[in-house]
Enzyme design. Structure first.
Site, PDB file in Angstrom:
ATOM      1  N   HIS A   1      -7.589   9.154   5.898  1.00 22.02           N
ATOM      2  CA  HIS A   1      -7.166   7.980   6.680  1.00 22.02           C
ATOM      3  C   HIS A   1      -7.352   8.289   8.158  1.00 22.02           C
ATOM      4  O   HIS A   1      -7.206   9.432   8.576  1.00 22.02           O
ATOM      5  CB  HIS A   1      -5.693   7.673   6.433  1.00 22.02           C
ATOM      6  CG  HIS A   1      -5.385   7.254   5.036  1.00 22.02           C
ATOM      7  ND1 HIS A   1      -4.484   7.915   4.243  1.00 22.02           N
ATOM      8  CD2 HIS A   1      -5.856   6.234   4.302  1.00 22.02           C
ATOM      9  CE1 HIS A   1      -4.397   7.306   3.072  1.00 22.02           C
ATOM     10  NE2 HIS A   1      -5.232   6.281   3.074  1.00 22.02           N
ATOM     11  N   GLY A   2      -7.592   7.287   8.948  1.00 27.19           N
ATOM     12  CA  GLY A   2      -7.693   7.494  10.387  1.00 27.19           C
ATOM     13  C   GLY A   2      -9.063   8.028  10.772  1.00 27.19           C
ATOM     14  O   GLY A   2     -10.061   7.676  10.156  1.00 27.19           O
TER      15      GLY A   2
ATOM     16  N   HIS B   1     -10.031   5.364  -0.210  1.00 29.12           N
ATOM     17  CA  HIS B   1      -9.245   5.104   1.005  1.00 29.12           C
ATOM     18  C   HIS B   1      -9.906   5.790   2.189  1.00 29.12           C
ATOM     19  O   HIS B   1     -10.704   6.704   2.021  1.00 29.12           O
ATOM     20  CB  HIS B   1      -7.815   5.628   0.822  1.00 29.12           C
ATOM     21  CG  HIS B   1      -6.984   4.743  -0.060  1.00 29.12           C
ATOM     22  ND1 HIS B   1      -5.808   4.184   0.354  1.00 29.12           N
ATOM     23  CD2 HIS B   1      -7.202   4.305  -1.320  1.00 29.12           C
ATOM     24  CE1 HIS B   1      -5.308   3.446  -0.625  1.00 29.12           C
ATOM     25  NE2 HIS B   1      -6.137   3.504  -1.652  1.00 29.12           N
ATOM     26  N   GLY B   2      -9.552   5.351   3.387  1.00 32.83           N
ATOM     27  CA  GLY B   2     -10.103   5.976   4.584  1.00 32.83           C
ATOM     28  C   GLY B   2     -11.545   5.588   4.836  1.00 32.83           C
ATOM     29  O   GLY B   2     -12.295   6.311   5.498  1.00 32.83           O
ATOM     30  N   ALA B   3     -11.945   4.422   4.331  1.00 32.72           N
ATOM     31  CA  ALA B   3     -13.353   4.018   4.432  1.00 32.72           C
ATOM     32  C   ALA B   3     -13.734   3.583   5.849  1.00 32.72           C
ATOM     33  O   ALA B   3     -14.907   3.634   6.210  1.00 32.72           O
ATOM     34  CB  ALA B   3     -13.642   2.899   3.443  1.00 32.72           C
ATOM     35  N   SER B   4     -12.732   3.169   6.641  1.00 31.83           N
ATOM     36  CA  SER B   4     -13.085   2.636   7.968  1.00 31.83           C
ATOM     37  C   SER B   4     -13.696   3.695   8.880  1.00 31.83           C
ATOM     38  O   SER B   4     -14.398   3.366   9.836  1.00 31.83           O
ATOM     39  CB  SER B   4     -11.873   1.982   8.631  1.00 31.83           C
ATOM     40  OG  SER B   4     -10.727   2.764   8.471  1.00 31.83           O
TER      41      SER B   4
ATOM     42  N   ASP C   1       0.833  -1.202   0.000  1.00 31.28           N
ATOM     43  CA  ASP C   1       0.000   0.000   0.000  1.00 31.28           C
ATOM     44  C   ASP C   1       0.872   1.258   0.000  1.00 31.28           C
ATOM     45  O   ASP C   1       1.970   1.255   0.565  1.00 31.28           O
ATOM     46  CB  ASP C   1      -0.860  -0.061   1.279  1.00 31.28           C
ATOM     47  CG  ASP C   1      -2.083   0.804   1.210  1.00 31.28           C
ATOM     48  OD1 ASP C   1      -2.458   1.232   0.103  1.00 31.28           O
ATOM     49  OD2 ASP C   1      -2.695   1.040   2.277  1.00 31.28           O
ATOM     50  N   HIS C   2       0.382   2.319  -0.592  1.00 33.49           N
ATOM     51  CA  HIS C   2       0.997   3.664  -0.505  1.00 33.49           C
ATOM     52  C   HIS C   2       2.511   3.686  -0.671  1.00 33.49           C
ATOM     53  O   HIS C   2       3.226   4.281   0.144  1.00 33.49           O
ATOM     54  CB  HIS C   2       0.625   4.323   0.821  1.00 33.49           C
ATOM     55  CG  HIS C   2      -0.802   4.774   0.845  1.00 33.49           C
ATOM     56  ND1 HIS C   2      -1.261   5.824   0.094  1.00 33.49           N
ATOM     57  CD2 HIS C   2      -1.876   4.285   1.502  1.00 33.49           C
ATOM     58  CE1 HIS C   2      -2.562   5.973   0.302  1.00 33.49           C
ATOM     59  NE2 HIS C   2      -2.971   5.046   1.139  1.00 33.49           N
TER      60      HIS C   2
HETATM   61 ZN   LIG Z   1      -4.762   4.650   1.895  1.00 34.89          ZN
END
Ligand SMILES: [Zn+2]
Length: 224
Positions: free
Chosen positions: A179-180, A207-210, A82-83
């Site tokens: 993110h986060g 990204h950052g879906a959580s 990732d990244h």
């Molecule tokens: Zn990401």
């Protein structure tokens, strides 16, 4: 160009109106949790390895272990670095058997991001390794759950050109996602996402879906 398994999995999900979940894992216990959740749904999953995990002690062995463990599940499991901002790191991950890499040129100016992504796609795709790119910038840290404000949004006018020219299988967008933890209620720019979807031929990733409410996730998937 050799088709990547990553590209195939994403295309199949898109045809079915679904998304593919990608989860950062730090050890085989985390891997086990993701795979056990995926198996009953016959859902493909991507296991993400962050550059900090990969470059830590035993990182290469961890990636090889994920790859070996993926073969003994009934779910379709792909392993991704990732990244990654460093082409040499990407080469090392490819040698360890990852299925896909994220070429993260989001901190570079547009032309350099495009050149970087294109170079990675050029070296990975003949080996059947998928490539994800990022346009705009998703702020925050994948390994730290800190509060984050959103970064530079993806410009729809750039997305079409980038998607067509970069050779990436998948494009990560920045539409207010971070993110986060979100500082306050997440407020995604749906109109922007629709515009990007309208001009980009390939799969998009969020990204950052959580940190997003389930309703937002469903809506994002419905918008492609
Ligand atoms: Zn990401």
């Amino acid at each position: 160009m050799t088709e990547s398994r990553f590209g195939e999995v994403l295309d199949r999900a898109r045809e079915g109106g679904r998304a593919v979940g990608a989860f950062t894992c730090y050890d085989l216990l985390g891997f086990e949790a993701v795979v056990r959740a995926a198996e009953p749904h016959r859902a493909p999953v991507v296991i993400l390895v962050s550059p900090s995990s990969f470059t830590a002690e035993g990182g290469e062995r961890l990636v090889r272990a994920f790859g070996a463990a993926a073969k003994s599940t009934s779910a379709e499991v792909l392993v991704q670095l990732d990244h990654a901002r460093d082409a040499r790191l990407i080469e090392r991950a490819a040698d360890c058997g990852v299925d896909t890499v994220m070429a993260d040129g989001s901190k570079l100016p547009f032309a350099e991001n495009l050149a970087f992504t294109r170079a990675v796609a050029g070296s990975m795709q003949p080996r059947g390794i998928g490539v994800e790119a990022e346009l705009g910038r998703v702020e925050g840290h994948e390994d730290e759950a800190g509060e984050t404000l959103s970064g530079a949004m993806t410009e729809p006018s750039q997305a079409e050109w980038f998607a067509n020219e970069s050779g990436a299988d998948c494009l990560a967008v920045a539409v207010g996602n971070v993110h986060g933890c979100y500082s306050g209620t997440p407020n995604l720019d749906w109109r922007r996402l629709e515009e990007i979807r309208g001009v980009s031929p390939g799969p998009l990733s969020l990204h950052g879906a959580s940190g997003l409410p389930e309703g937002d996730l469903r809506w994002a998937v419905s918008l492609g």
